[in-house]
Design an enzyme around this catalytic site. Structure first.
Site, mmCIF file in Angstrom:
data_model
loop_
_atom_site.group_PDB
_atom_site.id
_atom_site.type_symbol
_atom_site.label_atom_id
_atom_site.label_comp_id
_atom_site.label_asym_id
_atom_site.label_seq_id
_atom_site.Cartn_x
_atom_site.Cartn_y
_atom_site.Cartn_z
ATOM 1 N N ASP A 1 -5.640 2.543 -3.699
ATOM 2 C CA ASP A 1 -6.935 2.470 -3.017
ATOM 3 C C ASP A 1 -7.226 3.689 -2.139
ATOM 4 O OD1 ASP A 1 -5.091 1.791 -1.103
ATOM 5 O OD2 ASP A 1 -6.054 -0.096 -0.508
ATOM 6 N N ARG A 2 -6.205 4.496 -1.855
ATOM 7 C CA ARG A 2 -6.452 5.684 -1.020
ATOM 8 C C ARG A 2 -6.616 6.925 -1.890
ATOM 9 N NH1 ARG A 2 -2.933 5.473 4.491
ATOM 10 N NH2 ARG A 2 -3.589 3.390 5.080
ATOM 11 N N GLU B 1 -13.085 5.158 5.479
ATOM 12 C CA GLU B 1 -12.228 5.225 6.656
ATOM 13 C C GLU B 1 -11.530 6.575 6.680
ATOM 14 O OE1 GLU B 1 -10.358 1.380 8.032
ATOM 15 O OE2 GLU B 1 -9.884 1.364 5.903
ATOM 16 N N GLU B 2 -11.176 6.983 7.883
ATOM 17 C CA GLU B 2 -10.489 8.265 8.042
ATOM 18 C C GLU B 2 -9.108 8.266 7.381
ATOM 19 O OE1 GLU B 2 -7.559 8.139 9.924
ATOM 20 O OE2 GLU B 2 -8.012 5.998 10.233
ATOM 21 N N ASP C 1 -0.835 1.564 -4.013
ATOM 22 C CA ASP C 1 -1.631 0.568 -4.732
ATOM 23 C C ASP C 1 -2.974 1.107 -5.225
ATOM 24 O OD1 ASP C 1 -2.534 0.767 -2.090
ATOM 25 O OD2 ASP C 1 -3.392 -1.246 -2.139
ATOM 26 N N LYS D 1 -1.592 -10.078 -0.334
ATOM 27 C CA LYS D 1 -2.839 -10.477 0.304
ATOM 28 C C LYS D 1 -3.701 -11.251 -0.669
ATOM 29 C CE LYS D 1 -5.542 -6.270 -0.321
ATOM 30 N NZ LYS D 1 -6.434 -5.325 0.328
ATOM 31 N N THR E 1 -11.313 -1.075 12.209
ATOM 32 C CA THR E 1 -10.424 -0.572 11.154
ATOM 33 C C THR E 1 -10.056 -1.679 10.173
ATOM 34 O OG1 THR E 1 -9.532 1.080 12.630
ATOM 35 C CG2 THR E 1 -8.141 0.442 10.790
ATOM 36 N N ASP F 1 -2.460 6.476 -3.402
ATOM 37 C CA ASP F 1 -1.291 5.867 -2.761
ATOM 38 C C ASP F 1 -0.635 4.791 -3.620
ATOM 39 O OD1 ASP F 1 -3.276 3.939 -2.540
ATOM 40 O OD2 ASP F 1 -2.512 3.182 -0.644
ATOM 41 N N ARG G 1 -1.819 5.321 17.140
ATOM 42 C CA ARG G 1 -2.652 6.308 16.461
ATOM 43 C C ARG G 1 -3.644 6.890 17.470
ATOM 44 N NH1 ARG G 1 -1.010 5.235 11.423
ATOM 45 N NH2 ARG G 1 -1.165 3.157 10.509
ATOM 46 N N SER H 1 0.810 -1.222 0.000
ATOM 47 C CA SER H 1 0.000 0.000 0.000
ATOM 48 C C SER H 1 0.844 1.272 0.000
ATOM 49 C CB SER H 1 -0.946 -0.040 1.191
ATOM 50 O OG SER H 1 -1.865 1.013 1.108
ATOM 51 N N HIS H 2 0.724 2.055 1.048
ATOM 52 C CA HIS H 2 1.373 3.369 1.112
ATOM 53 C C HIS H 2 2.778 3.282 1.713
ATOM 54 C CE1 HIS H 2 -0.888 2.224 4.583
ATOM 55 N NE2 HIS H 2 -0.050 2.921 5.330
ATOM 56 N N LYS I 1 -11.371 -0.252 -1.086
ATOM 57 C CA LYS I 1 -11.503 1.184 -1.225
ATOM 58 C C LYS I 1 -10.876 1.568 -2.564
ATOM 59 C CE LYS I 1 -7.593 1.824 1.846
ATOM 60 N NZ LYS I 1 -7.443 1.147 3.120
#
Ligand code: G1P
Ligand code: ZN
Length: 544
Positions: free
Chosen positions: A282-283, A364-365, A280, A126, A345, A278, A497, A113-114, A377
């Protein structure tokens, strides 16, 4: 085709986290590490004879070599067909789209991801199931168990496959199909949004856009969709070529890491919309001219306006947000008269709700928004949603959000991350918070009285499964909240977090800076957790 059955010994650390198995490249490069995990997935899935899997990744270092290993192992495990994105590329939402479109047994997505890439960076894998979504916990738990008892894996002794050339080729009894990674996804987007309207607004000059692909996977997608199909000028997409190390940057779309875009959007002559995605894909981050849209607000705005867009004309069935995400979308759900679900989450918890048709939108935030169109996402989807909305309303990003606040009130929101801290210290902070939980309700801290304090537990309304210890929630009488949790995706030490939220109904107070509006709660969070004191950090590593 000669099949080798190779002896191996288990690794004890192959436990998938919030989103698959993520480790340093140096860990994934250990002998048999990748092979063990892939075999554990195949063993968990049972008989794969003749089945089809989608395979692709975000192009980071190891993407190509891992795919070659997967091809050889898939052939040796009697898989019928692999559908692979050209050059080994597939954004996470596009992989989800293909699994659904071609009704495959699922797919393997290679991404961290990021997280940074390159030889010193991270890698990840995954498994997504038949619905196109991340495997649920009972599956990832089985993969983990299997990884701890594995003694052998199967691999075919064949040449590497050319991943760059479109078309089908046989590998033993298996077929490898290399397909265009963008086309199916682009078609889906065209179906959901009013491309004619967006195109007209762009051609008239009323709508300008800049998209930062952060040297990662969305470059080819954004170029094809924004520049080729929607006629945005060449150069709309910046950092558009996927690089194995993301140019040495951190492909996380926030104001801190998407610096080039942020500078443009806060300078003179900013385009109407600035967006980034990001590693991959998705963000998403959405910016207007000198205006940052918090992901929680973005979800609420999309929910309030979805019925105006072609793909969502029938209205919403319901919405969902992860627990730490602000409650802005809850207010929209209430006004529209649909259910709002609060999940732990991680995107995997939305899958059941989407499959059971209980929700249409979710988010999601952490810069993630999506809908029932795929089971991940989707960064570019959110950007197109905003473009469609701007073209329709003929308003700026800031006007759309301010109108929303006027109607629903504003949820001031921020997240403070303390990254790469000693896991023992992180554990002690969480332990201290847990111990305080029973005594907090009823206590008053300045203007805030605690209404409830718990460790979030979720019972899935579809399959009844229970997920416990999903984060510490401290809720106040006025609806404000402080949430603490440890990251499940980090690969270095622990990340704490802290999520802070306060509701402000009064319009005159909506223009305040979020950090100022939340300063009392920020102090209270420190008082309760002693995060700064215990980590000996003067400030959070990242504030979003
Ligand atoms: C983070 C985000 C979470 C998101 C996940 C995968 O997980 O907080 O919302 O689903 O990345 O993108 P965390 O590191 O907090 O476990
Ligand atoms: Zn991602």
């Amino acid at each position: 085709m000669k099949i080798d059955i190779r002896k191996t010994t288990p690794f004890t650390d192959q436990k998938p986290g919030t989103s698959g198995l993520r480790k340093k490249v140096s860990v994934f490069s250990r002998k048999n590490y990748l092979e063990n995990f892939i075999q554990a997935i195949f063993d968990t899935l049972g008989d794969l004879t003749g089945q089809t899997l989608v395979v692709g990744g975000d192009g980071r270092y190891m993407n190509r070599t891992a795919i070659q290993t997967i091809i050889k192992m898939a052939a040796a495990n009697s898989i019928g067909k692999l559908i692979i994105g050209q050059n080994g590329l597939l954004s996470t939402p596009a992989a989800s789209c293909m699994i659904r479109k071609y009704k495959t047994r699922g797919g393997l997505i290679l991404s961290a991801s990021h997280n940074p890439g390159g030889p010193d960076g991270d890698f990840g894998i995954k498994y997504n199931g038949e619905n196109g979504g991340p495997a649920p916990e009972h599956v990832t738990d089985t993969v983990y168990r299997r990884s701890r008892e594995i003694t052998q894996f199967r691999i075919a002794d064949v040449e590497d496959v050319d991943l760059d050339c479109l078309g089908e080729r046989p590998i033993g009894g298996m077929t490898v199909q290399i397909i265009d990674p963008v086309e199916d996804y682009a078609q889906l987007m065209e179906h959901l949004f009013d491309f004619n309207l967006i195109r007209a607004a762009i051609l008239s000059g009323a709508l300008t856009v800049k998209f930062d692909a952060m040297h990662a996977i969305t470059g080819p997608y954004a170029k094809r969709i924004l520049e080729d199909r929607l006629y945005a000028v060449t150069g709309t997409v910046i950092n558009g070529i996927p690089l194995e190390d993301f140019g040495g940057e951190h492909p996380d779309p926030n104001l801190f890491h998407a610096r080039e875009l942020a500078a443009l959007m806060y300078g003179a002559n900013a385009p109407t919309l600035g967006a980034a995605s990001d590693g991959d894909g998705d963000r998403n981050m959405i910016l207007g001219s000198r205006f940052f849209v918090t992901p929680s607000d973005s979800l609420a705005v999309l929910a309030a306006n979805a019925h105006l867009l072609p793909g969502y004309r029938d209205g919403l069935r319901g919405v969902a947000r992860s627990m730490p995400t602000s409650q802005a979308v809850d207010r929209v759900a209430e006004a529209v008269g649909v259910d709002c679900y609060e999940t732990p989450t991680g995107w995997k918890f939305f899958g059941n709700l989407l499959d059971a048709r209980k929700i249409t939108l979710c988010g999601e935030e952490s810069f993630g928004t999506g809908s029932d169109h795929v089971r991940e996402k989707d960064g570019l989807w959110a950007v197109l949603f905003w473009l469609n909305l701007i073209a329709l309303k003929r308003q700026s990003v800031a006007e759309i959000v301010r109108d929303h606040w006027r109607r629903f009130g504003r949820h001031f929101y921020t997240r403070h991350d303390y990254e790469a801290i000693d896991p023992n210290i992180a554990g002690a902070i969480v332990h201290r918070l847990r111990q305080q939980l029973p005594s907090l309700p009823g206590q008053t801290f300045g203007a805030y009285t605690v209404a409830f304090a718990d460790d979030f537990s979720y019972e899935d309304p579809v399959d009844g499964s229970i997920s416990e210890k999903q984060g510490i929630r401290i809720g106040f009488k006025d609806g404000s909240r402080i949430v603490f949790r440890l990251s499940g995706t980090g690969t270095e030490g622990a990340t704490l977090r802290i999520y802070l939220e306060r509701y402000e109904p009064e319009i005159e107070k909506h223009e305040q800076d979020a950090q100022e509006a939340l300063s009392d709660l920020i102090q209270l969070a420190e008082h309760l957790s002693e995060a700064k004191q215990r980590t000996r950090m003067a400030a959070p590593t990242v504030i979003t």
